[in-house]
Design a protein around this motif. Structure first.
Motif, PDB file in Angstrom:
ATOM      1  N   VAL A 270      42.196  41.998  53.793  1.00  0.00           N
ATOM      2  CA  VAL A 270      42.259  42.955  54.366  1.00  0.00           C
ATOM      3  C   VAL A 270      41.553  43.954  55.091  1.00  0.00           C
ATOM      4  O   VAL A 270      40.196  43.488  54.742  1.00  0.00           O
ATOM      5  CB  VAL A 270      43.130  43.106  53.047  1.00  0.00           C
ATOM      6  N   PRO A 271      41.588  43.955  56.269  1.00  0.00           N
ATOM      7  CA  PRO A 271      40.353  44.956  56.911  1.00  0.00           C
ATOM      8  C   PRO A 271      39.863  46.170  55.674  1.00  0.00           C
ATOM      9  O   PRO A 271      40.654  46.651  55.110  1.00  0.00           O
ATOM     10  CB  PRO A 271      41.135  45.711  57.121  1.00  0.00           C
ATOM     11  N   GLY A 272      38.884  46.377  55.478  1.00  0.00           N
ATOM     12  CA  GLY A 272      37.575  46.732  54.082  1.00  0.00           C
ATOM     13  C   GLY A 272      37.645  45.925  53.388  1.00  0.00           C
ATOM     14  O   GLY A 272      36.916  46.818  52.253  1.00  0.00           O
ATOM     15  N   ALA A 273      38.327  44.974  52.687  1.00  0.00           N
ATOM     16  CA  ALA A 273      38.132  44.327  51.457  1.00  0.00           C
ATOM     17  C   ALA A 273      36.872  43.536  51.205  1.00  0.00           C
ATOM     18  O   ALA A 273      37.180  42.826  52.573  1.00  0.00           O
ATOM     19  CB  ALA A 273      39.544  43.428  50.799  1.00  0.00           C
ATOM     20  N   ASN A 274      36.565  43.055  50.364  1.00  0.00           N
ATOM     21  CA  ASN A 274      35.439  41.732  50.151  1.00  0.00           C
ATOM     22  C   ASN A 274      35.671  41.583  49.337  1.00  0.00           C
ATOM     23  O   ASN A 274      35.900  42.050  47.698  1.00  0.00           O
ATOM     24  CB  ASN A 274      34.199  42.634  50.599  1.00  0.00           C
ATOM     25  N   VAL A 275      35.380  40.264  48.533  1.00  0.00           N
ATOM     26  CA  VAL A 275      35.379  39.039  47.472  1.00  0.00           C
ATOM     27  C   VAL A 275      34.217  38.773  47.354  1.00  0.00           C
ATOM     28  O   VAL A 275      33.807  37.427  47.733  1.00  0.00           O
ATOM     29  CB  VAL A 275      36.621  38.486  47.805  1.00  0.00           C
ATOM     30  N   LYS A 276      33.349  38.658  45.903  1.00  0.00           N
ATOM     31  CA  LYS A 276      32.869  37.925  45.667  1.00  0.00           C
ATOM     32  C   LYS A 276      32.327  37.334  44.793  1.00  0.00           C
ATOM     33  O   LYS A 276      33.312  37.827  43.538  1.00  0.00           O
ATOM     34  CB  LYS A 276      31.127  39.317  45.403  1.00  0.00           C
ATOM     35  N   ARG A 277      32.166  36.050  44.940  1.00  0.00           N
ATOM     36  CA  ARG A 277      32.266  35.342  43.738  1.00  0.00           C
ATOM     37  C   ARG A 277      31.616  35.101  42.643  1.00  0.00           C
ATOM     38  O   ARG A 277      30.269  35.381  42.483  1.00  0.00           O
ATOM     39  CB  ARG A 277      32.212  33.934  44.442  1.00  0.00           C
ATOM     40  N   ASN A 278      31.584  35.360  41.413  1.00  0.00           N
ATOM     41  CA  ASN A 278      30.990  35.083  40.303  1.00  0.00           C
ATOM     42  C   ASN A 278      32.094  34.150  39.828  1.00  0.00           C
ATOM     43  O   ASN A 278      32.580  33.965  37.973  1.00  0.00           O
ATOM     44  CB  ASN A 278      31.567  36.554  39.340  1.00  0.00           C
ATOM     45  N   GLY A 279      31.337  33.136  40.581  1.00  0.00           N
ATOM     46  CA  GLY A 279      31.355  31.510  39.820  1.00  0.00           C
ATOM     47  C   GLY A 279      32.685  30.703  40.609  1.00  0.00           C
ATOM     48  O   GLY A 279      33.171  31.630  42.237  1.00  0.00           O
ATOM     49  N   SER A 280      32.963  29.503  39.882  1.00  0.00           N
ATOM     50  CA  SER A 280      33.934  29.295  40.792  1.00  0.00           C
ATOM     51  C   SER A 280      35.762  30.083  41.199  1.00  0.00           C
ATOM     52  O   SER A 280      36.242  29.118  41.912  1.00  0.00           O
ATOM     53  CB  SER A 280      33.784  27.243  40.450  1.00  0.00           C
ATOM     54  N   LEU A 281      35.434  30.577  39.796  1.00  0.00           N
ATOM     55  CA  LEU A 281      37.405  30.494  40.064  1.00  0.00           C
ATOM     56  C   LEU A 281      37.788  32.664  39.560  1.00  0.00           C
ATOM     57  O   LEU A 281      38.642  32.898  39.851  1.00  0.00           O
ATOM     58  CB  LEU A 281      37.784  30.268  38.440  1.00  0.00           C
ATOM     59  N   THR A 282      36.536  32.606  39.463  1.00  0.00           N
ATOM     60  CA  THR A 282      36.613  34.473  39.763  1.00  0.00           C
ATOM     61  C   THR A 282      36.415  35.369  41.052  1.00  0.00           C
ATOM     62  O   THR A 282      34.548  35.266  41.053  1.00  0.00           O
ATOM     63  CB  THR A 282      35.664  34.608  38.223  1.00  0.00           C
ATOM     64  N   GLY A 283      37.041  36.152  41.227  1.00  0.00           N
ATOM     65  CA  GLY A 283      36.402  37.240  42.675  1.00  0.00           C
ATOM     66  C   GLY A 283      36.672  38.577  41.947  1.00  0.00           C
ATOM     67  O   GLY A 283      37.375  38.792  41.567  1.00  0.00           O
ATOM     68  N   LEU A 284      35.286  38.853  42.778  1.00  0.00           N
ATOM     69  CA  LEU A 284      35.266  40.174  42.684  1.00  0.00           C
ATOM     70  C   LEU A 284      35.632  41.294  43.735  1.00  0.00           C
ATOM     71  O   LEU A 284      35.139  40.826  44.569  1.00  0.00           O
ATOM     72  CB  LEU A 284      33.653  40.340  41.976  1.00  0.00           C
ATOM     73  N   VAL A 285      36.995  42.204  43.965  1.00  0.00           N
ATOM     74  CA  VAL A 285      37.284  42.438  44.653  1.00  0.00           C
ATOM     75  C   VAL A 285      36.010  43.751  44.836  1.00  0.00           C
ATOM     76  O   VAL A 285      36.360  44.442  44.097  1.00  0.00           O
ATOM     77  CB  VAL A 285      38.604  42.651  44.493  1.00  0.00           C
ATOM     78  N   ALA A 286      36.220  44.232  46.158  1.00  0.00           N
ATOM     79  CA  ALA A 286      35.562  45.349  47.091  1.00  0.00           C
ATOM     80  C   ALA A 286      36.897  46.244  47.477  1.00  0.00           C
ATOM     81  O   ALA A 286      36.917  45.137  48.348  1.00  0.00           O
ATOM     82  CB  ALA A 286      34.153  46.237  46.803  1.00  0.00           C
ATOM     83  N   TYR A 287      36.735  47.137  47.968  1.00  0.00           N
ATOM     84  CA  TYR A 287      37.612  47.757  48.890  1.00  0.00           C
ATOM     85  C   TYR A 287      37.591  48.697  49.407  1.00  0.00           C
ATOM     86  O   TYR A 287      37.031  49.990  48.588  1.00  0.00           O
ATOM     87  CB  TYR A 287      39.450  47.813  48.681  1.00  0.00           C
ATOM     88  N   ARG A 288      36.667  49.494  50.263  1.00  0.00           N
ATOM     89  CA  ARG A 288      36.107  49.923  51.381  1.00  0.00           C
ATOM     90  C   ARG A 288      34.408  50.632  50.181  1.00  0.00           C
ATOM     91  O   ARG A 288      34.455  52.155  50.080  1.00  0.00           O
ATOM     92  CB  ARG A 288      37.033  50.564  51.913  1.00  0.00           C
ATOM     93  N   GLY A 289      34.421  49.873  49.825  1.00  0.00           N
ATOM     94  CA  GLY A 289      33.214  50.803  48.534  1.00  0.00           C
ATOM     95  C   GLY A 289      33.295  50.494  47.618  1.00  0.00           C
ATOM     96  O   GLY A 289      32.145  50.666  46.816  1.00  0.00           O
ATOM     97  N   MET A 290      34.548  50.420  47.176  1.00  0.00           N
ATOM     98  CA  MET A 290      34.619  50.375  45.182  1.00  0.00           C
ATOM     99  C   MET A 290      35.465  49.578  44.757  1.00  0.00           C
ATOM    100  O   MET A 290      35.729  48.649  45.491  1.00  0.00           O
ATOM    101  CB  MET A 290      36.290  51.465  45.449  1.00  0.00           C
ATOM    102  N   CYS A 291      34.846  49.142  43.889  1.00  0.00           N
ATOM    103  CA  CYS A 291      35.107  48.261  43.062  1.00  0.00           C
ATOM    104  C   CYS A 291      35.099  48.963  41.918  1.00  0.00           C
ATOM    105  O   CYS A 291      35.042  49.523  40.965  1.00  0.00           O
ATOM    106  CB  CYS A 291      33.667  46.991  43.588  1.00  0.00           C
ATOM    107  N   GLY A 292      35.374  47.655  40.485  1.00  0.00           N
ATOM    108  CA  GLY A 292      35.700  47.630  39.363  1.00  0.00           C
ATOM    109  C   GLY A 292      36.917  48.795  38.782  1.00  0.00           C
ATOM    110  O   GLY A 292      37.939  48.400  39.325  1.00  0.00           O
TER     111      GLY A 292
END
Length: 69
Positions: free
Chosen positions: A11-33
């Motif tokens: 998705v444009p504007g989205a990013n997924v940062k990995r916190n281990g092999s199974l956990t994806g931390l989602v950020a969308y246009r600078g917002m997260c959590g």
């Protein structure tokens, strides 16, 4: 695809940062959590543990995800 967060990498504007092999931390246009509302079949999901150790989309297998909006 490990979890539903992997779908957001497309998705444009989205990013997924990995916190281990199974956990994806989602950020969308600078917002997260808790700033990102995650709703599964009408039920809002939030992080439970501190430090984003268990984000909501890590509980949803990517293979069982029908759509993401």
């Amino acid at each position: 695809m490990k979890d539903a967060a992997s779908l957001l990498a497309r998705v444009p504007g989205a990013n997924v940062k990995r916190n281990g092999s199974l956990t994806g931390l989602v950020a969308y246009r600078g917002m997260c959590g808790n700033r990102i509302n995650i709703s599964v079949n009408g039920l809002n999901m939030k992080e439970v543990e501190p430090n984003s150790m268990d984000p909501p989309l890590s509980h949803i297998p990517g293979a069982l995800t029908g759509s993401l909006k």
